[in-house]
Design an enzyme around this catalytic site. Structure first.
Site, PDB file in Angstrom:
ATOM      1  N   ALA A  49       0.845  -1.206   0.000  1.00  0.00           N
ATOM      2  CA  ALA A  49       0.000   0.000   0.000  1.00  0.00           C
ATOM      3  C   ALA A  49       0.881   1.257   0.000  1.00  0.00           C
ATOM      4  O   ALA A  49       1.211   1.779  -1.067  1.00  0.00           O
ATOM      5  CB  ALA A  49      -0.933  -0.025   1.190  1.00  0.00           C
ATOM      6  N   ARG A  50       1.293   1.705   1.166  1.00  0.00           N
ATOM      7  CA  ARG A  50       2.148   2.889   1.270  1.00  0.00           C
ATOM      8  C   ARG A  50       3.132   2.688   2.409  1.00  0.00           C
ATOM      9  O   ARG A  50       2.775   2.127   3.454  1.00  0.00           O
ATOM     10  CB  ARG A  50       1.313   4.148   1.567  1.00  0.00           C
TER      11      ARG A  50
ATOM     12  N   GLU B 273      11.874   6.202   0.307  1.00  0.00           N
ATOM     13  CA  GLU B 273      12.072   5.470  -0.949  1.00  0.00           C
ATOM     14  C   GLU B 273      13.087   6.190  -1.824  1.00  0.00           C
ATOM     15  O   GLU B 273      12.938   7.388  -2.044  1.00  0.00           O
ATOM     16  CB  GLU B 273      10.739   5.321  -1.685  1.00  0.00           C
TER      17      GLU B 273
ATOM     18  N   HIS C 188       8.771  -0.680  -5.093  1.00  0.00           N
ATOM     19  CA  HIS C 188       7.510   0.033  -5.389  1.00  0.00           C
ATOM     20  C   HIS C 188       7.063  -0.207  -6.843  1.00  0.00           C
ATOM     21  O   HIS C 188       6.848   0.729  -7.616  1.00  0.00           O
ATOM     22  CB  HIS C 188       7.666   1.537  -5.116  1.00  0.00           C
TER      23      HIS C 188
HETATM   24  P1  NAD Z   1      -9.388   2.305  -1.712  1.00  0.00           P
HETATM   25  O1  NAD Z   1      -9.634   3.714  -1.360  1.00  0.00           O
HETATM   26  O2  NAD Z   1     -10.218   1.669  -2.761  1.00  0.00           O
HETATM   27  O3  NAD Z   1      -9.470   1.415  -0.393  1.00  0.00           O
HETATM   28  C1  NAD Z   1      -8.927   1.801   0.827  1.00  0.00           C
HETATM   29  C2  NAD Z   1      -9.736   1.101   1.905  1.00  0.00           C
HETATM   30  O4  NAD Z   1      -9.119   1.380   3.155  1.00  0.00           O
HETATM   31  C3  NAD Z   1     -11.172   1.602   1.994  1.00  0.00           C
HETATM   32  O5  NAD Z   1     -12.083   0.512   1.982  1.00  0.00           O
HETATM   33  C4  NAD Z   1     -11.209   2.328   3.340  1.00  0.00           C
HETATM   34  O6  NAD Z   1     -12.474   2.190   3.982  1.00  0.00           O
HETATM   35  C5  NAD Z   1     -10.136   1.609   4.118  1.00  0.00           C
HETATM   36  N1  NAD Z   1      -9.602   2.407   5.202  1.00  0.00           N
HETATM   37  C6  NAD Z   1      -9.340   3.731   5.230  1.00  0.00           C
HETATM   38  N2  NAD Z   1      -8.825   4.075   6.420  1.00  0.00           N
HETATM   39  C7  NAD Z   1      -8.767   2.938   7.159  1.00  0.00           C
HETATM   40  C8  NAD Z   1      -8.322   2.657   8.470  1.00  0.00           C
HETATM   41  N3  NAD Z   1      -7.849   3.609   9.269  1.00  0.00           N
HETATM   42  N4  NAD Z   1      -8.394   1.373   8.896  1.00  0.00           N
HETATM   43  C9  NAD Z   1      -8.874   0.392   8.097  1.00  0.00           C
HETATM   44  N5  NAD Z   1      -9.333   0.619   6.845  1.00  0.00           N
HETATM   45  C10 NAD Z   1      -9.268   1.868   6.388  1.00  0.00           C
HETATM   46  O7  NAD Z   1      -7.847   2.229  -2.098  1.00  0.00           O
HETATM   47  P2  NAD Z   1      -7.133   1.167  -3.038  1.00  0.00           P
HETATM   48  O8  NAD Z   1      -7.187   1.635  -4.452  1.00  0.00           O
HETATM   49  O9  NAD Z   1      -7.602  -0.185  -2.688  1.00  0.00           O
HETATM   50  O10 NAD Z   1      -5.604   1.371  -2.561  1.00  0.00           O
HETATM   51  C11 NAD Z   1      -5.168   0.831  -1.327  1.00  0.00           C
HETATM   52  C12 NAD Z   1      -3.744   1.261  -1.045  1.00  0.00           C
HETATM   53  O11 NAD Z   1      -2.884   0.807  -2.084  1.00  0.00           O
HETATM   54  C13 NAD Z   1      -3.538   2.773  -0.982  1.00  0.00           C
HETATM   55  O12 NAD Z   1      -2.638   3.065   0.052  1.00  0.00           O
HETATM   56  C14 NAD Z   1      -2.882   3.085  -2.296  1.00  0.00           C
HETATM   57  O13 NAD Z   1      -2.092   4.250  -2.199  1.00  0.00           O
HETATM   58  C15 NAD Z   1      -2.017   1.864  -2.449  1.00  0.00           C
HETATM   59  N6  NAD Z   1      -1.510   1.624  -3.806  1.00  0.00           N
HETATM   60  C16 NAD Z   1      -0.221   1.208  -3.918  1.00  0.00           C
HETATM   61  C17 NAD Z   1       0.315   0.984  -5.157  1.00  0.00           C
HETATM   62  C18 NAD Z   1       1.740   0.530  -5.316  1.00  0.00           C
HETATM   63  O14 NAD Z   1       2.343   0.790  -6.348  1.00  0.00           O
HETATM   64  N7  NAD Z   1       2.299  -0.154  -4.347  1.00  0.00           N
HETATM   65  C19 NAD Z   1      -0.471   1.193  -6.301  1.00  0.00           C
HETATM   66  C20 NAD Z   1      -1.806   1.569  -6.148  1.00  0.00           C
HETATM   67  C21 NAD Z   1      -2.320   1.786  -4.882  1.00  0.00           C
END
Ligand code: NAD
Length: 523
Positions: free
Chosen positions: A228-229, A258, A276
């Site tokens: 995720a991040r 990073e 990443h």
């Molecule tokens: P999304 O917004 O669809 O889903 C995020 C989920 O997290 C939501 O269901 C929300 O309710 C939940 N959430 C928010 N705060 C929370 C908390 N405190 N506790 C528990 N749940 C909580 O996002 P997504 O598109 O599924 O992306 C998820 C993560 O993946 C993000 O951090 C995004 O930045 C990351 N990401 C990483 C890459 C990478 O290259 N590694 C690429 C795309 C996305």
């Protein structure tokens, strides 16, 4: 229509854009060149290289949309774009499958020690007993964040015969049930899961969500994966947990810094690391380019894109429901704004009938404001900047809802109050916008073209006097509606006319006996 593609995106996106616009693909454009040329473009498509700063946005007089072919918009000044009424869109769904697949890869690599086994064989070793792994089958997957990516990971893990428990306080129980997952608190997820995968955004709430106390709760042979991040897992605490074998292993695609500099984590065998790249596939890049190209095309055609970051998000179903009312809202706003005397200070918008059942009417309210403000301001106002501009102009907005829509499915009532006047208008959509009430008078008026409203005393001959005056001035009347409160009381006349009424004629009408107000409207 001119579109600048400032970073390299998949050709399919460019080809789609070329069908409707004049596309300039200048993927080496420098910040200075961008500043000097941005005023020519209505749309800009970027990835992460090009920075769309406040300075760029200030010069972007024609720009309607900034489209990021990907997810993060750290390189766009979204606040400045919002103030200028420019939409910022991205393509969050383009990477969901790609990141979910990478997560599966990380999970399998950690469970089967694939990365270190690969390294060992390449060092001409054959250490079969060192790489004893575990199966995913019958294991419990703990998902932290069940959004786009989390839910894709769950459906893939089901194919591996895993059970899923989810920590996501924002996910409604019914939705979790539909997805076939069990909701639990974080502690339960940490204590029960064999594989924990993180899919939340990095926010103040999620910073170091997994730290020493959380690692203490996890099973000894469990694995944690973060695609995720960076920063959601406390890396010092992770190092302790891994080096003291409090957990079985970890897999990281993202880091607090990073690239990670001098990180002790990189010396450990029980961690898998990638730079990443969870979102880096050809398909994700192609899809991102196609998605944002479609968003740009939608905006250039005057439609509404779906992934607008600086506007409230509505799902497709809700959008289809409110779509017919958008034009009505614009007309009601424009009507009231032109009909009222003085500058609007207060605005009451009431959604009646089916529209009142919607969770959020924000887009409709923004559209009413857009109609109001575009009638009085030279710089174009859109759904993005309408609330900011209304606030700057000191307009207080109250929204209400009622189930009662008279004999219609839905109605919208807009009442404006200025220092000098009050004016209200009600309308509905009957395959086209129709005004059904003006102040307290029932009418049936299509708000379009040149219109004229006059308030007068309801006495014999008053209507004729106004009609005659307009006729003398060569103004042809198309349709006429009149309404009154009581016989002999106050009355209102609404006309559609074939041309705009000149100011001098309007003055003559206002000076007629028994006429106490008259105004021309352009809709
Ligand atoms: P999304 O917004 O669809 O889903 C995020 C989920 O997290 C939501 O269901 C929300 O309710 C939940 N959430 C928010 N705060 C929370 C908390 N405190 N506790 C528990 N749940 C909580 O996002 P997504 O598109 O599924 O992306 C998820 C993560 O993946 C993000 O951090 C995004 O930045 C990351 N990401 C990483 C890459 C990478 O290259 N590694 C690429 C795309 C996305």
């Amino acid at each position: 229509m001119k579109v600048l593609v400032a970073d390299s995106i998949n050709q399919k996106g460019i080809d789609n854009l070329k069908e409707v616009a004049d596309v300039v693909a200048d993927t080496d454009i420098t910040p200075e060149e961008l500043l000097n040329t941005i005023s020519e473009y209505e749309a800009i498509v970027i990835r992460s290289r090009t920075k769309v700063t406040r300075e760029v946005i200030q010069r972007a007089d024609k720009l309607k949309i900034i489209a990021r072919a990907g997810v993060g918009v750290d390189n766009v000044d979204v606040v400045a774009a919002t103030e200028k009424g420019i939409m910022v869109v991205n393509a969050p769904e383009s990477t969901s499958i790609t990141v979910a697949e990478h997560t599966m890869g990380m999970m399998l690599t950690a469970a089967r020690k694939i990365a270190i086994a690969d390294k060992s064989v390449k060092e001409n070793k054959w250490e079969k007993s060192r790489f004893m792994g575990v199966e995913l089958r019958n294991k419990t997957l703990g998902v932290v964040g069940m959004g786009r990516i989390g839910s894709q990971v769950v459906s893939r893990c089901k194919a591996f015969e895993m059970d899923a428990i989810v920590y996501d306080p924002y996910l409604p129980k019914e939705v979790a049930k539909q997805m076939g997952v069990q909701l639990a608190d974080l502690e339960t997820v940490l204590k029960e899961a064999d594989f924990i995968t993180i899919h939340v955004p990095l926010t103040p709430e999620t910073k170091h969500l997994i730290s020493t106390a959380e690692f203490e709760m996890m099973k000894e042979d469990s694995f944690i994966i973060n695609c995720a991040r960076g920063g959601i897992i406390d890396e010092d605490a992770l190092f302790d947990a891994l080096s003291n074998e409090k957990i079985g292993g970890a897999a990281l695609d993202v880091y607090e810094e990073e690239p990670p500099k001098d990180s002790k984590l990189l010396d450990l065998d029980n961690i898998v690391v990638t730079p990443h790249i969870a979102a880096s596939t050809k398909e994700a890049q192609r899809d991102a380019a196609i998605i944002v190209a479609n968003e740009v095309i939608e905006v250039l055609k005057g439609g509404a894109p779906k992934n607008v970051l600086n506007m409230p998000v509505v799902d497709q179903k809700t959008y289809e429901e409110i779509k017919p009312y958008l034009e009505l809202c614009k007309k009601l706003g424009s009507f009231v704004s032109q009909a009222i005397t003085g500058q609007i200070k207060e605005l009451e918008i009431v959604y009646c009938g089916e529209l009142s059942e919607m969770a959020n009417q924000d887009i409709l309210t923004r559209t009413v404001l857009q109609g109001i403000l575009n009638s009085v301001l030279i710089d174009p106002v859109n759904m993005i900047n309408a609330p900011t501009i209304a606030k700057e102009r000191g307009i207080t907005i109250t929204e209400g809802k009622t189930a009662d829509a008279q004999r219609y499915d839905s109605l919208i009532r807009v009442k404006a109050i200025s220092e000098k006047d009050e004016f209200s208008v009600e309308g509905t959509d009957l395959h086209e916008p129709v005004i059904i009430k003006i102040n307290n008078y029932w009418v049936d008026v299509k708000p379009e073209g040149h219109m004229f409203i006059s308030k007068y005393n309801d006495i014999p001959g008053a209507i004729g006097t106004i009609g005659t005056k307009l006729g003398e001035c060569n103004i042809n009347i198309g349709t006429m509606q009149v309404g009154r409160d009581i016989a002999g009381g106050k009355a209102i006349m609404i006309l559609t006319i074939d041309q705009k009424i000149p100011d001098n004629v309007m003055e003559e009408v206002k000076n007629l006996d028994n006429v106490f107000d008259a105004v021309g409207l352009e809709l």
